[in-house]
Design an enzyme around this catalytic site. Structure first.
Site, mmCIF file in Angstrom:
data_model
loop_
_atom_site.group_PDB
_atom_site.id
_atom_site.type_symbol
_atom_site.label_atom_id
_atom_site.label_comp_id
_atom_site.label_asym_id
_atom_site.label_seq_id
_atom_site.Cartn_x
_atom_site.Cartn_y
_atom_site.Cartn_z
ATOM 1 N N GLU A 192 0.851 -1.188 0.000
ATOM 2 C CA GLU A 192 0.000 0.000 0.000
ATOM 3 C C GLU A 192 0.894 1.248 0.000
ATOM 4 O O GLU A 192 1.506 1.540 -1.006
ATOM 5 C CB GLU A 192 -0.979 -0.051 1.178
ATOM 6 C CG GLU A 192 -1.966 -1.223 1.043
ATOM 7 C CD GLU A 192 -3.022 -1.258 2.121
ATOM 8 O OE1 GLU A 192 -3.745 -0.249 2.271
ATOM 9 O OE2 GLU A 192 -3.128 -2.294 2.818
ATOM 10 N N MET A 193 1.009 1.944 1.114
ATOM 11 C CA MET A 193 1.793 3.176 1.117
ATOM 12 C C MET A 193 3.262 2.939 1.476
ATOM 13 O O MET A 193 4.110 3.801 1.232
ATOM 14 C CB MET A 193 1.151 4.195 2.054
ATOM 15 C CG MET A 193 -0.279 4.517 1.640
ATOM 16 S SD MET A 193 -1.203 5.526 2.816
ATOM 17 C CE MET A 193 -0.726 7.158 2.269
#
Length: 285
Positions: free
Chosen positions: A167-168
């Site tokens: 994800e991030m």
């Protein structure tokens, strides 16, 4: 369940707990639904809360009829406007990702129902995640967060996407350093939080913004608040059947769900019918 992210759905689809229940008659399911609603949530008698578990069985169905299983979304919430404003800025801040390419809004587009419309959400370097992003609208009304409910609060939920590799892909020390380096944030944080830019404060501000993302005052909400003319006769009949057929066993409360865990697929095996089950499909199994 995939791509059920419309604001209109207003519910967090239950993930699979175990083998789906065997099929049963509509009449029996409706009775189970009413009893389950009474047992799980309690009802109001003469203005006081009653523990349904302590009620005689003969009173359960009567209790169920005294209170609608679906509740209207509140029109306002007691939120800190300063935190909401800061949280909105952080929600759209790409510094929260390792390569500065993604923000929370990348997967929770408020112009797309609070999600991204993808079967599997994409993280940094176009990494494909195991599941799609749920809508962020009305997420503050859920009793748990994520599809499998592994986070207890919206603040806890922020830990997941910011630090997940697909994800991030960042860390809290990295995020804190970036925000402390960005001059625009120092003053804002200091005005709201005495200890300034800290991870817990970043999470709190984002969570406060997310709590503000409610969708109140729909026609159905108006109907639930007593306006009998807010929805059509066909819609009223649909709601009656929704309750009678037992849909309220899983879909009730302000979010029409999001307040309990249930197997996905009461009348059949959803994942078997769809095919190619994944680890993410197991939910809280």
């Amino acid at each position: 369940m995939k791509n059920q992210n419309s604001v209109l759905t207003r519910w967090l689809p239950a993930r699979r707990l175990a083998s789906p229940a065997t099929a049963c008659s509509v009449g029996k399911l409706a009775s189970v639904a009413l009893a389950a609603a009474a047992l799980n949530f309690g009802f109001q008698f003469h203005g006081r809360a009653v523990d349904a578990g302590s009620m005689p069985a003969t009173n359960l169905l009567a209790a169920a009829r005294t209170r609608e299983p679906i509740r209207p979304i509140p029109q306002t919430l007691p939120l800190d406007g300063r935190k909401v404003s800061l949280g909105k800025k952080l929600f759209n801040e790409k510094l929260l990702s390792h390569d500065n390419s993604l923000s929370c809004a990348s997967c929770h587009d408020l112009n797309m129902g609070g999600a991204d419309g993808k079967t599997h959400s994409l993280g940094i370097n176009q990494a494909e995640g195991p599941i799609n992003s749920p809508t962020v609208f009305n997420s503050g009304l859920h009793f748990k967060q994520f599809w499998d409910g592994r986070a207890n609060t919206l603040e806890d939920q922020v830990d997941g996407p910011t630090q997940a590799d697909k994800e991030m892909g960042s860390t809290w020390p990295e995020i804190q350093t970036k925000l402390q380096t960005a001059a625009e944030y120092a003053g804002i944080f200091k005005e709201i939080y005495p200890d300034g830019i800290q991870c817990k404060n970043v999470k709190n501000a984002i969570a406060e913004f997310e709590r503000s993302l409610i969708t109140p005052n729909s026609r159905f909400d108006k109907f639930l608040r007593g306006d009998a003319t807010a929805i059509t006769e066909d819609a009223k009949e649909g709601y009656r059947k929704f309750k009678t057929y037992g849909c309220i066993t899983c879909h009730q409360g302000m979010d029409v769900g999001g307040n309990m865990f249930q197997p996905l697929g009461i009348m059949g095996d959803y994942f078997a019918d769809r095919g190619n089950p994944t680890k993410a499909d197991l939910g809280r199994f």
